[in-house]
Design a protein around this motif. Structure first.
Motif, PDB file in Angstrom:
ATOM      1  N   THR A   1     -38.106 -21.922   6.906  1.00 37.53           N
ATOM      2  CA  THR A   1     -39.038 -23.046   6.918  1.00 37.53           C
ATOM      3  C   THR A   1     -38.924 -23.824   5.616  1.00 37.53           C
ATOM      4  O   THR A   1     -38.961 -23.232   4.521  1.00 37.53           O
ATOM      5  N   PHE A   2     -38.788 -25.150   5.708  1.00 39.08           N
ATOM      6  CA  PHE A   2     -38.661 -26.048   4.560  1.00 39.08           C
ATOM      7  C   PHE A   2     -39.935 -26.881   4.473  1.00 39.08           C
ATOM      8  O   PHE A   2     -40.275 -27.607   5.410  1.00 39.08           O
ATOM      9  N   VAL A   3     -40.634 -26.789   3.344  1.00 40.14           N
ATOM     10  CA  VAL A   3     -41.855 -27.563   3.125  1.00 40.14           C
ATOM     11  C   VAL A   3     -41.551 -28.617   2.060  1.00 40.14           C
ATOM     12  O   VAL A   3     -41.182 -28.280   0.927  1.00 40.14           O
ATOM     13  N   GLU A   4     -41.704 -29.867   2.425  1.00 40.23           N
ATOM     14  CA  GLU A   4     -41.366 -30.951   1.510  1.00 40.23           C
ATOM     15  C   GLU A   4     -42.570 -31.330   0.654  1.00 40.23           C
ATOM     16  O   GLU A   4     -43.705 -31.408   1.138  1.00 40.23           O
ATOM     17  N   THR A   5     -42.301 -31.518  -0.623  1.00 39.61           N
ATOM     18  CA  THR A   5     -43.307 -32.020  -1.548  1.00 39.61           C
ATOM     19  C   THR A   5     -42.837 -33.386  -2.061  1.00 39.61           C
ATOM     20  O   THR A   5     -41.792 -33.895  -1.634  1.00 39.61           O
TER      21      THR A   5
ATOM     22  N   THR B   1     -49.060 -24.836  -6.685  1.00 39.65           N
ATOM     23  CA  THR B   1     -48.894 -26.236  -6.301  1.00 39.65           C
ATOM     24  C   THR B   1     -47.520 -26.717  -6.728  1.00 39.65           C
ATOM     25  O   THR B   1     -47.099 -26.495  -7.873  1.00 39.65           O
ATOM     26  N   PHE B   2     -46.834 -27.370  -5.796  1.00 40.67           N
ATOM     27  CA  PHE B   2     -45.524 -27.962  -6.073  1.00 40.67           C
ATOM     28  C   PHE B   2     -45.539 -29.390  -5.537  1.00 40.67           C
ATOM     29  O   PHE B   2     -45.815 -29.611  -4.348  1.00 40.67           O
ATOM     30  N   GLY B   3     -45.272 -30.349  -6.423  1.00 47.07           N
ATOM     31  CA  GLY B   3     -45.167 -31.741  -6.008  1.00 47.07           C
ATOM     32  C   GLY B   3     -46.356 -32.234  -5.212  1.00 47.07           C
ATOM     33  O   GLY B   3     -46.205 -32.998  -4.250  1.00 47.07           O
ATOM     34  N   GLY B   4     -47.554 -31.796  -5.587  1.00 45.31           N
ATOM     35  CA  GLY B   4     -48.761 -32.255  -4.927  1.00 45.31           C
ATOM     36  C   GLY B   4     -49.118 -31.498  -3.652  1.00 45.31           C
ATOM     37  O   GLY B   4     -50.138 -31.801  -3.023  1.00 45.31           O
ATOM     38  N   ILE B   5     -48.336 -30.509  -3.273  1.00 50.20           N
ATOM     39  CA  ILE B   5     -48.601 -29.717  -2.069  1.00 50.20           C
ATOM     40  C   ILE B   5     -49.090 -28.330  -2.494  1.00 50.20           C
ATOM     41  O   ILE B   5     -48.471 -27.667  -3.329  1.00 50.20           O
TER      42      ILE B   5
END
Length: 636
Positions: A109-113, A249-253
């Motif tokens: 699974t890839f979660v984009e920030t 938290t990474f890149g606002g996510i």
């Protein structure tokens, strides 16, 4: 290779017909969901080869084999699940979350920030995960990977990590590796290495690794397509989660973790991503009932904790979650559907736990409990509670084992003779092998294949060269395989038939841990692995003490062999028999394969100051495990 020489019998066909009448095969919701959000199919039809050209994955072959209507040789429910589980490619879960599915036994699974990508689980095979990585980046922005999150301690969720980051990336802080628990390394690697040989051999049975693909052989693993023979690696975590509510938290996510130990794995966690209103309960919730005790062998799990933590997830996130995605199978969308799914799975595990202990408290034994309990229809007809990985039967027995141990309470089972002693006596008591075979043939004619297998097990154990008994038992196993809804049961029964007809396969490697995984073991765990390979009875007359100078690791280190036992200590020894100087890789090499010692010594990769012959004598005491030991036929 011919695995299944026979058609389904009339009794087997009848079981399939009953299943078609019982289940709601007209429910198409899963068929709609499994393809939702498809962006791109796997390259080359899902055929993956390693750098030597060896095929390590072939989804196309499996998809082709399950296209038609269910044949009589596969349980209709399992056939349906196998059709669903072979839909592979890159999918959008919701905008910002993407999955590559069925390129391997587990999803990535890839979660984009805003400025990076966070990975949830890394797949099992390094080569398979490289394909997943390349497919994702071919269709999505090429942002740097900021973190890899392992949801739990099983190899199909961390084994592909080296496709996404190097050990140097992690060591320098470029990529964080987040995992649950304080002892992740030991639990992840210990399970896969210390008992790795026996677990890998048993996995060949239960995951169908020796079976040809097709309606009389392998059709799926139930929660995944197949086990990959690609190389497995390991990168140790840098950030350990031990409390529910912990956030990163990474890149606002935001990633909020729910710590769920002693569930599907000794260390496991759920992940809530509020910005996407997305939840994963890792392997505690799947489109299948899960194992409480794996048939390949692993620590027994706690069904009550499955239920407890799913209930806690519902309390914490159930009102907000709009999608549930997992490391296996396909997502569930819509708040009402997510709640229905999690509540049903929660209740299934609670029912298993409560009813197993209820009957245990009445004095029933594990097999009796498994024969008496069925799910209520509301749980039983829910497709996601069907036994495509764990089964109700062996999960009920596992609860007994978890709470009460291996002993069933009957003193007759406390101190029995081993099978090689008792089997000839049973055969004699029943009038000889010919009489037992006649009884078994009658049982087969009546469709009582379970009894036929039990009868013939005595003959095959007592007379392993009795071809008539072996062939008849293979026929009975074959029909049990055709009837099984659970793919692990099916694969085991059909592989048993294969071993009885053709013998154990010596030409097929097992998926036991390799050097890449052993390299990740902490030094004390590495010596635990060495200690279980030491032939204690042969080592009793040997006594030796060694100091270790591991050039690329902090010390001190030492070990001793005495009284047939190997001990490791992080301390210096005053009077060692020898001091061994080598790097970490050299140490792993001689523990993993002691026969390499002289080659490494000759190349100066190892130096020994002291009694080198005493060290050689100790290294000769390590067992080499047979990766293809017999399972249904006796071991000599």
């Amino acid at each position: 290779m011919t695995v299944s020489a026979h058609e389904a019998t009339s009794q087997t066909k009848s079981m399939g017909e009953q299943a078609r009448e019982y289940f709601a095969f007209d429910d198409q919701r899963d068929y709609d969901d499994v393809g939702r959000g498809l962006i791109a199919e796997l390259p080359d039809g899902g055929r993956i080869t390693d750098r030597d050209g060896r095929v390590v994955w072939d989804l196309a072959e499996l998809r082709q084999s399950v296209k038609s209507d269910a044949p009589d040789t596969v349980h209709p429910s399992l056939w349906r699940q196998s059709q669903l589980i072979t839909v592979g490619g890159l999918f959008e879960v919701v905008p910002g979350i993407y999955q590559v599915r069925n390129h391997d036994i587990a999803n990535v699974t890839f979660v984009e920030t805003a400025d990076s990508v966070v990975l949830i689980d890394a797949g099992q095979g390094i080569r398979n995960s490289e394909v997943a990585r390349d497919l994702y980046f071919a269709h999505r922005p090429r942002k740097p990977i900021a973190a890899i999150i392992y949801t739990h301690t099983h190899g199909d969720h961390f084994g592909g990590a080296l496709a996404f980051a190097s050990r140097e990336d992690v060591a320098t802080g470029k990529v964080a590796v987040i995992a649950p628990g304080l002892d992740f390394d030991r639990l992840a690697l210990g399970e896969n290495v210390l008992a790795g040989n026996v677990m890998a051999r048993r996995a060949q049975y239960f995951f169908g690794e020796l079976l040809p693909t097709g309606e009389r052989g392998f059709v799926s693993c139930g929660i995944g397509t197949a086990i990959t023979p690609a190389a497995i690696g390991y990168i140790a975590p840098t950030d350990l989660i031990t409390e529910t509510g912990t956030r990163r938290t990474f890149g606002g996510i935001t990633f909020e973790f729910q710590y769920t130990p002693d569930t599907e794995a000794p260390e496991e966690m759920h992940i809530w991503i509020p910005e996407y209103r997305a939840l994963t309960c890792a392997e505690n919730a799947n489109h299948s009932l899960h194992n409480i005790q794996t048939l390949r062998g692993a620590r027994t799990r706690d069904a009550s904790k499955f239920a407890h933590y799913l209930d806690e997830a519902l309390e914490r996130y159930g009102d907000e979650a709009e999608v549930h995605f997992g490391p296996h199978t396909w997502p569930v969308w819509g708040n009402a559907h997510v709640r229905e799914f999690l509540e049903s799975q929660r209740d299934a595990y609670k029912y298993i736990y409560d009813q197993a202990l209820r009957l245990a408290n009445h004095g029933y034994r594990p097999i009796e409990i498994a024969e008496r309990i069925t799910f209520p229809e509301s749980l039983d007809k829910a497709w996601w509670n069907r036994g495509y990985h764990g089964t109700l039967s062996h999960d009920l027995k596992a609860v007994f084992h978890k709470e009460l141990g291996w002993f069933n309470g009957n003193p007759a089972t406390l101190y029995p003779h081993p099978e090689k002693v008792s089997a000839p006596r049973y055969v004699e008591a029943m009038g000889g092998a010919a009489a037992v075979i006649d009884l078994a043939r009658t049982a087969c004619g009546d469709g009582d294949y379970r009894w036929a297998v039990q009868l013939l097990d005595h003959v095959v154990t007592a007379e392993p060269d009795n071809a008539e008994a072996k062939n008849l038992q293979a026929d009975a196993y074959e029909q049990l395989g055709y009837q099984a809804e659970g793919p692990q049961w099916r694969n085991a029964f059909l592989t048993a038939a294969l071993e009885l007809r053709e013998g154990a396969r010596r030409d097929v490697p097992t998926a036991a841990a390799g050097l890449d995984m052993v390299m990740g073991m902490p030094i004390d765990l590495l010596f635990d692995y060495a200690a279980i390979r030491l032939n204690g009875p042969a080592a009793v007359e040997h006594s030796a003490r060694f100091a270790l100078n591991i050039t690329d690791l902090d010390g001190p280190h030492s070990f001793q062999v005495r009284n047939g036992v190997l001990h490791y200590w992080p301390k210096e020894l005053a009077t060692p028999d020898a001091t061994i100087t080598l790097d970490h890789q050299g140490l792993v090499a001689i523990v993993f394969q002691p026969s390499t010692f002289d080659k490494l010594l000759a190349s100066d990769q190892i130096t020994v100051d002291g009694d080198v012959e005493k060290l050689r004598s100790v290294l000769r005491l390590f067992d080499e495990f047979d990766p293809q030991f017999n399972i249904v036929t006796p071991i000599d």
